[in-house]
Design a protein around this motif. Structure first.
Motif, PDB file in Angstrom:
ATOM      1  N   THR A 118       0.835  -1.166  -0.015  1.00  0.00           N
ATOM      2  CA  THR A 118      -0.127   0.022  -0.069  1.00  0.00           C
ATOM      3  C   THR A 118       0.874   1.408  -0.131  1.00  0.00           C
ATOM      4  N   ARG A 119       2.124   1.146  -0.137  1.00  0.00           N
ATOM      5  CA  ARG A 119       2.754   2.360   0.001  1.00  0.00           C
ATOM      6  C   ARG A 119       3.602   2.725  -1.346  1.00  0.00           C
ATOM      7  N   SER A 120       4.067   3.808  -1.256  1.00  0.00           N
ATOM      8  CA  SER A 120       4.856   4.024  -2.769  1.00  0.00           C
ATOM      9  C   SER A 120       5.988   3.319  -2.817  1.00  0.00           C
ATOM     10  N   ASN A 121       6.704   2.934  -1.864  1.00  0.00           N
ATOM     11  CA  ASN A 121       7.896   2.180  -2.105  1.00  0.00           C
ATOM     12  C   ASN A 121       7.912   0.960  -0.948  1.00  0.00           C
ATOM     13  N   ASN A 122       7.577  -0.298  -1.617  1.00  0.00           N
ATOM     14  CA  ASN A 122       7.148  -1.345  -0.855  1.00  0.00           C
ATOM     15  C   ASN A 122       8.300  -2.327  -0.627  1.00  0.00           C
ATOM     16  N   TYR A 123       8.459  -2.993   0.527  1.00  0.00           N
ATOM     17  CA  TYR A 123       9.354  -4.133   0.649  1.00  0.00           C
ATOM     18  C   TYR A 123       9.008  -5.099   1.106  1.00  0.00           C
ATOM     19  N   LEU A 124       9.719  -6.399   1.058  1.00  0.00           N
ATOM     20  CA  LEU A 124       9.389  -7.596   1.985  1.00  0.00           C
ATOM     21  C   LEU A 124      10.494  -7.994   2.703  1.00  0.00           C
ATOM     22  N   ILE A 163       8.574  -5.068  -6.695  1.00  0.00           N
ATOM     23  CA  ILE A 163       8.359  -4.776  -7.748  1.00  0.00           C
ATOM     24  C   ILE A 163       7.452  -3.659  -7.706  1.00  0.00           C
ATOM     25  N   LEU A 164       6.709  -3.534  -6.573  1.00  0.00           N
ATOM     26  CA  LEU A 164       5.705  -2.450  -6.191  1.00  0.00           C
ATOM     27  C   LEU A 164       6.408  -1.367  -5.558  1.00  0.00           C
ATOM     28  N   ASN A 165       7.443  -0.895  -6.206  1.00  0.00           N
ATOM     29  CA  ASN A 165       8.267   0.290  -5.641  1.00  0.00           C
ATOM     30  C   ASN A 165       8.699   1.170  -6.779  1.00  0.00           C
ATOM     31  N   LEU A 183       9.941  -2.030 -17.308  1.00  0.00           N
ATOM     32  CA  LEU A 183       8.890  -2.311 -16.691  1.00  0.00           C
ATOM     33  C   LEU A 183       8.914  -1.691 -15.203  1.00  0.00           C
ATOM     34  N   LEU A 184       7.786  -0.820 -14.903  1.00  0.00           N
ATOM     35  CA  LEU A 184       7.935  -0.024 -13.665  1.00  0.00           C
ATOM     36  C   LEU A 184       6.422   0.229 -13.001  1.00  0.00           C
ATOM     37  N   TRP A 185       6.357   0.711 -11.890  1.00  0.00           N
ATOM     38  CA  TRP A 185       5.166   0.665 -11.036  1.00  0.00           C
ATOM     39  C   TRP A 185       4.679   2.239 -10.868  1.00  0.00           C
ATOM     40  N   GLN A 186       3.650   2.732 -10.937  1.00  0.00           N
ATOM     41  CA  GLN A 186       3.343   4.284 -11.093  1.00  0.00           C
ATOM     42  C   GLN A 186       2.898   4.526  -9.564  1.00  0.00           C
ATOM     43  N   GLY A 187       2.794   3.519  -8.865  1.00  0.00           N
ATOM     44  CA  GLY A 187       2.493   3.748  -7.143  1.00  0.00           C
ATOM     45  C   GLY A 187       0.920   3.783  -7.132  1.00  0.00           C
ATOM     46  N   GLU A 188       0.182   3.100  -7.778  1.00  0.00           N
ATOM     47  CA  GLU A 188      -1.297   3.225  -7.695  1.00  0.00           C
ATOM     48  C   GLU A 188      -1.978   1.879  -7.428  1.00  0.00           C
ATOM     49  N   ASP A 189      -2.311   1.024  -8.448  1.00  0.00           N
ATOM     50  CA  ASP A 189      -2.826  -0.202  -8.224  1.00  0.00           C
ATOM     51  C   ASP A 189      -1.843  -1.342  -8.154  1.00  0.00           C
TER      52      ASP A 189
END
Length: 275
Positions: A118-124, A163-165, A183-189
């Motif tokens: 749910t964040r703009s920059n996600n981690y595991l 990858i959601l970062n 390939l990149l993530w826009q920070g939304e869905d």
């Protein structure tokens, strides 16, 4: 009613005897600790037997769904990890992956400890670290897609940039035409990423498969990522702006594989020598 009365009158002595026996047993087991413990043990064994049968039946009823999942993961496992053969040459010995893309990789399974989407920059966080041979810049995947890359390790745990970062960039391509982009993530869905840098003259269809192109040292070639969900032309670049629906549900990950490219150090030496 008369039938019941006749039955009771004919069997009155037997019924009285049976009642007295039950009453005697009740008092015997209720007052005697030894007898009570025997009875309790029999009850536990009896209920345990049936509980075990019910548990087995419940597991059996869930086997179809579990088997379907295992079959699918087994197929991916065979495609990625099996089919290896030893090739011996005069000067060296190598383990060659004889699957479609002929690459050398080592896979380590791991469990997800924590995850965010749910964040703009996600981690595991995963439960493998340097003690298990994990190091930064190793890729992390599942049987259905790409998850991220190792960026930091302790002895038994590692941090993965998802990858959601918004800082993540992955080399990816259209499976059908082999044209690749970023390939990149826009920070939304959390279900959708964007593939850019694909020239507009390249044929793109909704539903086309997106996969890794193998040009980085992080991910093997041909790892599935997602499918094209929509497309449009970027007015600034004139290239395709492609929305990619991920195969892997990033909010529902439990187990992953950490990917180590065995010859990455050799490639790095060559690249450094060019610079």
């Amino acid at each position: 009613m008369s039938v019941l009365v006749n039955f009771l009158s004919k069997n009155s002595r037997f019924l009285l005897f049976l009642f007295l026996q039950i009453l005697a047993l009740f008092f015997s087991f209720n007052k005697n600790v030894y007898h009570n413990s025997i009875l309790e043990g029999k009850i536990i064994s009896f209920t345990g037997f049936f509980d075990n049968k019910i548990s087995y039946l419940t597991s059996y009823l869930n086997l179809k769904e579990e088997n379907e999942r295992l079959i699918e993961e087994n197929k991916e496992y065979r495609n990625k990890f099996l089919g290896k053969t030893k090739i011996i040459k005069p000067e060296f010995f190598a383990m060659l992956d004889t699957t479609k893309y002929k690459q050398k990789y080592y896979y380590t399974n791991a469990d997800i400890i924590s995850n965010s989407i749910t964040r703009s920059n996600n981690y595991l966080i995963i439960d493998r670290g340097t003690n298990q041979g994990i190091s930064p810049e190793m890729g992390v995947i599942t049987s259905t897609g790409v998850v991220g890359m190792i960026i930091n390790c302790t002895k038994n745990y590692s941090k993965v940039i998802s990858i959601l970062n918004k800082n993540t960039r992955i080399n990816a391509r259209l499976k059908s035409s082999k044209y690749y982009g970023t390939l990149l993530w826009q920070g939304e869905d959390p279900r959708i990423m964007t593939l850019s840098d694909i020239p507009k003259y390249v044929g793109v269809k909704v539903g086309d498969t997106i996969e890794t192109d193998g040009k980085s040292k992080v991910y093997p070639e041909g790892i599935l990522i997602g499918r094209v969900s929509s497309k449009s032309i970027d007015e600034e670049t004139g290239n395709w702006n492609i929305s990619v629906e991920l195969f892997q549900d990033m909010g529902n990950i439990q187990k992953v594989y950490v990917v180590d490219k065995l010859d990455k150090d050799e490639i790095k030496i060559l690249k450094d020598s060019i610079n």
